[in-house]
Design a protein around this motif. Structure first.
Motif, mmCIF file in Angstrom:
data_model
loop_
_atom_site.group_PDB
_atom_site.id
_atom_site.type_symbol
_atom_site.label_atom_id
_atom_site.label_comp_id
_atom_site.label_asym_id
_atom_site.label_seq_id
_atom_site.Cartn_x
_atom_site.Cartn_y
_atom_site.Cartn_z
ATOM 1 N N MET A 1 0.843 -1.176 0.000
ATOM 2 C CA MET A 1 0.000 0.000 0.000
ATOM 3 C C MET A 1 0.888 1.238 0.000
ATOM 4 O O MET A 1 1.846 1.319 0.746
ATOM 5 N N LYS A 2 0.564 2.203 -0.859
ATOM 6 C CA LYS A 2 1.287 3.468 -0.866
ATOM 7 C C LYS A 2 0.737 4.349 0.245
ATOM 8 O O LYS A 2 -0.463 4.377 0.482
ATOM 9 N N THR A 3 1.621 5.034 0.925
ATOM 10 C CA THR A 3 1.182 5.939 1.986
ATOM 11 C C THR A 3 1.555 7.371 1.599
ATOM 12 O O THR A 3 2.557 7.611 0.932
ATOM 13 N N HIS A 4 0.715 8.312 2.031
ATOM 14 C CA HIS A 4 0.890 9.706 1.663
ATOM 15 C C HIS A 4 0.670 10.612 2.863
ATOM 16 O O HIS A 4 0.005 10.223 3.830
ATOM 17 N N GLN A 5 1.212 11.804 2.775
ATOM 18 C CA GLN A 5 0.844 12.871 3.691
ATOM 19 C C GLN A 5 0.008 13.839 2.875
ATOM 20 O O GLN A 5 0.443 14.309 1.816
ATOM 21 N N ILE A 6 -1.212 14.109 3.343
ATOM 22 C CA ILE A 6 -2.151 14.995 2.656
ATOM 23 C C ILE A 6 -2.315 16.228 3.537
ATOM 24 O O ILE A 6 -2.883 16.138 4.622
ATOM 25 N N GLU A 7 -1.764 17.339 3.086
ATOM 26 C CA GLU A 7 -1.828 18.573 3.868
ATOM 27 C C GLU A 7 -2.897 19.481 3.266
ATOM 28 O O GLU A 7 -2.784 19.938 2.139
ATOM 29 N N ILE A 8 -3.959 19.705 4.042
ATOM 30 C CA ILE A 8 -5.065 20.539 3.592
ATOM 31 C C ILE A 8 -4.635 22.003 3.610
ATOM 32 O O ILE A 8 -4.197 22.512 4.645
ATOM 33 N N GLN A 9 -4.756 22.662 2.470
ATOM 34 C CA GLN A 9 -4.473 24.093 2.381
ATOM 35 C C GLN A 9 -5.756 24.895 2.579
ATOM 36 O O GLN A 9 -5.750 25.915 3.261
ATOM 37 N N LYS A 10 -6.863 24.410 1.979
ATOM 38 C CA LYS A 10 -8.133 25.127 2.077
ATOM 39 C C LYS A 10 -9.285 24.199 1.720
ATOM 40 O O LYS A 10 -9.192 23.440 0.765
ATOM 41 N N PHE A 11 -10.350 24.247 2.511
ATOM 42 C CA PHE A 11 -11.599 23.576 2.156
ATOM 43 C C PHE A 11 -12.388 24.549 1.298
ATOM 44 O O PHE A 11 -12.589 25.700 1.681
ATOM 45 N N LYS A 12 -12.841 24.093 0.127
ATOM 46 C CA LYS A 12 -13.567 24.970 -0.793
ATOM 47 C C LYS A 12 -15.070 24.719 -0.763
ATOM 48 O O LYS A 12 -15.849 25.654 -0.896
ATOM 49 N N ALA A 13 -15.471 23.463 -0.624
ATOM 50 C CA ALA A 13 -16.899 23.148 -0.649
ATOM 51 C C ALA A 13 -17.117 21.751 -0.112
ATOM 52 O O ALA A 13 -16.192 20.932 -0.053
ATOM 53 N N ALA A 14 -18.360 21.475 0.288
ATOM 54 C CA ALA A 14 -18.753 20.143 0.733
ATOM 55 C C ALA A 14 -20.136 19.854 0.180
ATOM 56 O O ALA A 14 -20.943 20.763 -0.011
ATOM 57 N N ALA A 15 -20.391 18.571 -0.078
ATOM 58 C CA ALA A 15 -21.694 18.154 -0.594
ATOM 59 C C ALA A 15 -21.925 16.691 -0.243
ATOM 60 O O ALA A 15 -20.986 15.968 0.064
ATOM 61 N N ASN A 16 -23.195 16.288 -0.295
ATOM 62 C CA ASN A 16 -23.562 14.881 -0.131
ATOM 63 C C ASN A 16 -23.905 14.328 -1.504
ATOM 64 O O ASN A 16 -24.365 15.060 -2.372
ATOM 65 N N ASN A 17 -23.712 13.014 -1.682
ATOM 66 C CA ASN A 17 -24.157 12.415 -2.939
ATOM 67 C C ASN A 17 -25.194 11.333 -2.667
ATOM 68 O O ASN A 17 -25.515 11.031 -1.514
ATOM 69 N N ILE A 18 -25.728 10.742 -3.714
ATOM 70 C CA ILE A 18 -26.800 9.754 -3.570
ATOM 71 C C ILE A 18 -26.320 8.438 -2.976
ATOM 72 O O ILE A 18 -27.122 7.597 -2.626
ATOM 73 N N HIS A 19 -25.003 8.272 -2.837
ATOM 74 C CA HIS A 19 -24.449 7.038 -2.272
ATOM 75 C C HIS A 19 -24.198 7.158 -0.769
ATOM 76 O O HIS A 19 -23.548 6.299 -0.179
ATOM 77 N N GLY A 20 -24.678 8.241 -0.163
ATOM 78 C CA GLY A 20 -24.482 8.431 1.273
ATOM 79 C C GLY A 20 -23.074 8.854 1.634
ATOM 80 O O GLY A 20 -22.610 8.599 2.740
ATOM 81 N N GLN A 21 -22.383 9.490 0.718
ATOM 82 C CA GLN A 21 -21.021 9.945 0.969
ATOM 83 C C GLN A 21 -20.987 11.464 1.079
ATOM 84 O O GLN A 21 -21.788 12.162 0.473
ATOM 85 N N VAL A 22 -20.034 11.961 1.864
ATOM 86 C CA VAL A 22 -19.785 13.399 1.935
ATOM 87 C C VAL A 22 -18.544 13.668 1.090
ATOM 88 O O VAL A 22 -17.524 12.996 1.249
ATOM 89 N N LEU A 23 -18.652 14.629 0.185
ATOM 90 C CA LEU A 23 -17.558 14.969 -0.711
ATOM 91 C C LEU A 23 -17.013 16.338 -0.339
ATOM 92 O O LEU A 23 -17.782 17.266 -0.086
ATOM 93 N N LEU A 30 0.069 16.927 -1.624
ATOM 94 C CA LEU A 30 0.159 15.482 -1.462
ATOM 95 C C LEU A 30 1.606 15.068 -1.654
ATOM 96 O O LEU A 30 2.228 15.418 -2.651
ATOM 97 N N SER A 31 2.156 14.354 -0.678
ATOM 98 C CA SER A 31 3.515 13.840 -0.815
ATOM 99 C C SER A 31 3.553 12.403 -0.314
ATOM 100 O O SER A 31 2.765 12.012 0.542
ATOM 101 N N THR A 32 4.457 11.620 -0.887
ATOM 102 C CA THR A 32 4.580 10.234 -0.428
ATOM 103 C C THR A 32 5.161 10.235 0.975
ATOM 104 O O THR A 32 5.894 11.140 1.372
ATOM 105 N N ARG A 33 4.811 9.222 1.727
ATOM 106 C CA ARG A 33 5.240 9.126 3.119
ATOM 107 C C ARG A 33 5.783 7.721 3.331
ATOM 108 O O ARG A 33 5.083 6.738 3.076
ATOM 109 N N GLU A 34 6.999 7.643 3.778
ATOM 110 C CA GLU A 34 7.598 6.341 4.035
ATOM 111 C C GLU A 34 7.007 5.751 5.316
ATOM 112 O O GLU A 34 6.885 6.447 6.321
ATOM 113 N N PRO A 35 6.623 4.460 5.268
ATOM 114 C CA PRO A 35 6.110 3.831 6.491
ATOM 115 C C PRO A 35 7.197 3.805 7.569
ATOM 116 O O PRO A 35 8.370 3.633 7.272
#
Length: 79
Positions: A1-23, A30-35
């Motif tokens: 499995m590849k591992t990453h560090q995801i650093e949030i700079q800004k949240f722009k929007a949020a929404a729900n979809n018909i599959h019960g997910q929040v987007l 995004l940068s790779t992260r060594e285990p």
């Protein structure tokens, strides 16, 4: 499995979809992260306190939207 560090700079929007997910639409770095030795490999989500507060507000709004779409129970609670 590849591992990453995801650093949030800004949240722009949020929404729900018909599959019960929040987007979330975000700006992120995004940068790779060594285990680390002896630890289960996993990705890391990193954000500032300010972005964490924005995330909390967006989540509350999206959860309220889910709740508003659920059918209301016709029976009161019995205690």
């Amino acid at each position: 499995m590849k591992t990453h560090q995801i650093e949030i700079q800004k949240f722009k929007a949020a929404a729900n979809n018909i599959h019960g997910q929040v987007l979330f639409k975000v700006d992120a770095l995004l940068s790779t992260r060594e285990p680390l030795e002896g630890m289960e490999p996993s990705s890391m989500l990193v954000m500032t306190e300010q972005n964490a507060r924005v995330l909390m507000a967006l989540l509350k709004t999206q959860l309220a939207e889910f709740d508003s779409k659920k059918p209301k129970s016709r029976h009161g609670r019995h205690g």
